[in-house]
Structures are given as C-alpha cells and as structure tokens.
Motif scaffolding. Structure first.
Motif, mmCIF file in Angstrom:
data_model
loop_
_atom_site.group_PDB
_atom_site.id
_atom_site.type_symbol
_atom_site.label_atom_id
_atom_site.label_comp_id
_atom_site.label_asym_id
_atom_site.label_seq_id
_atom_site.Cartn_x
_atom_site.Cartn_y
_atom_site.Cartn_z
ATOM 1 N N SER A 17 -11.009 1.379 5.287
ATOM 2 C CA SER A 17 -9.630 1.348 4.808
ATOM 3 C C SER A 17 -8.838 0.382 5.667
ATOM 4 O O SER A 17 -9.032 0.304 6.876
ATOM 5 N N ILE A 18 -7.943 -0.347 5.016
ATOM 6 C CA ILE A 18 -7.079 -1.288 5.703
ATOM 7 C C ILE A 18 -5.673 -0.707 5.694
ATOM 8 O O ILE A 18 -5.159 -0.322 4.642
ATOM 9 N N ILE A 19 -5.070 -0.648 6.873
ATOM 10 C CA ILE A 19 -3.725 -0.084 7.016
ATOM 11 C C ILE A 19 -2.777 -1.191 7.466
ATOM 12 O O ILE A 19 -3.032 -1.878 8.454
ATOM 13 N N VAL A 20 -1.700 -1.339 6.710
ATOM 14 C CA VAL A 20 -0.658 -2.312 7.030
ATOM 15 C C VAL A 20 0.655 -1.550 7.096
ATOM 16 O O VAL A 20 1.170 -1.100 6.073
ATOM 17 N N GLY A 21 1.172 -1.394 8.311
ATOM 18 C CA GLY A 21 2.438 -0.690 8.482
ATOM 19 C C GLY A 21 2.393 0.713 7.903
ATOM 20 O O GLY A 21 1.430 1.452 8.107
ATOM 21 N N ASN A 22 3.426 1.061 7.137
ATOM 22 C CA ASN A 22 3.510 2.392 6.535
ATOM 23 C C ASN A 22 3.028 2.428 5.096
ATOM 24 O O ASN A 22 3.225 3.421 4.403
ATOM 25 N N ARG A 23 2.418 1.342 4.630
ATOM 26 C CA ARG A 23 1.926 1.298 3.253
ATOM 27 C C ARG A 23 0.703 2.181 3.063
ATOM 28 O O ARG A 23 0.037 2.556 4.025
ATOM 29 N N ARG A 24 0.406 2.465 1.822
ATOM 30 C CA ARG A 24 -0.790 3.226 1.476
ATOM 31 C C ARG A 24 -2.028 2.424 1.880
ATOM 32 O O ARG A 24 -2.071 1.211 1.680
ATOM 33 N N VAL A 53 -4.813 -3.013 10.613
ATOM 34 C CA VAL A 53 -5.708 -2.052 11.261
ATOM 35 C C VAL A 53 -6.816 -1.703 10.274
ATOM 36 O O VAL A 53 -6.554 -1.379 9.115
ATOM 37 N N LEU A 54 -8.061 -1.770 10.739
ATOM 38 C CA LEU A 54 -9.225 -1.402 9.937
ATOM 39 C C LEU A 54 -9.708 -0.038 10.391
ATOM 40 O O LEU A 54 -9.911 0.193 11.584
ATOM 41 N N VAL A 55 -9.878 0.877 9.435
ATOM 42 C CA VAL A 55 -10.440 2.191 9.727
ATOM 43 C C VAL A 55 -11.853 2.189 9.172
ATOM 44 O O VAL A 55 -12.055 2.046 7.966
ATOM 45 N N LEU A 56 -12.821 2.312 10.062
ATOM 46 C CA LEU A 56 -14.219 2.367 9.662
ATOM 47 C C LEU A 56 -14.588 3.815 9.398
ATOM 48 O O LEU A 56 -14.595 4.630 10.319
ATOM 49 N N GLU A 57 -14.854 4.140 8.143
ATOM 50 C CA GLU A 57 -15.110 5.516 7.747
ATOM 51 C C GLU A 57 -16.290 6.124 8.501
ATOM 52 O O GLU A 57 -16.272 7.290 8.862
#
Length: 81
Positions: A17-24, A53-57
């Motif tokens: 999952s890719i996280i950018v700020g407060n977005r989904r 930010v990358l979240v590696l599951e």
C-alpha cells in the motif's frame, strides 16, 4: 553490459500500500525488493508524488520512499533513510 548494484534484489510478487499524507492508501504490487529500494506497479503511477510511504504487507512495516524512475504503470523507489 552488466549492471552492478549495491544490494541484491529479490523478485517477489506481493501486495503493498502507498500512503500519501492523509489520503486513502493506494494498492500496489511489489515486483522486486532490496535493502535499498523496490520496483512497484500501480494503476496510475502518474498520480503519485515523488515521495510517499510504502507499507509492505508481508513485513507490516512502513518505509519512506523517493521515486527514482517511472515507466508506464511501474515505478522504482529508493528507501529514504
């Protein structure tokens, strides 16, 4: 000509999952991974900023990333320190 890399890459095919700020979060696929970066694919790589930010599951870990290349729906990132 053979490319010399600082770290060994592992070919994988795992969800992330890719996280950018407060977005989904945006779903991505991690195609290869090393200690210093990764190659990812997402539907619309052009909508991503140059840092996220990358979240590696598989690791349940967050890694700040900087984009180093973009080709179609694939991107290469380096992990920020």
């Amino acid at each position: 000509m053979k490319k010399i890399r600082a770290t060994v890459r592992r070919k994988i095919h795992k969800a992330g999952s890719i996280i950018v700020g407060n977005r989904r979060p945006v779903t991505c696929t991690v195609h290869n991974l090393s200690a210093t970066g990764a190659a990812l694919s997402i539907r619309q790589s052009s909508i991503l900023p140059d840092a996220f930010v990358l979240v590696l599951e598989m690791e349940h870990r967050r890694r700040p990333c900087d984009v180093v290349w973009r080709r179609g729906n694939r991107i290469g990132v380096t992990f920020a320190r």
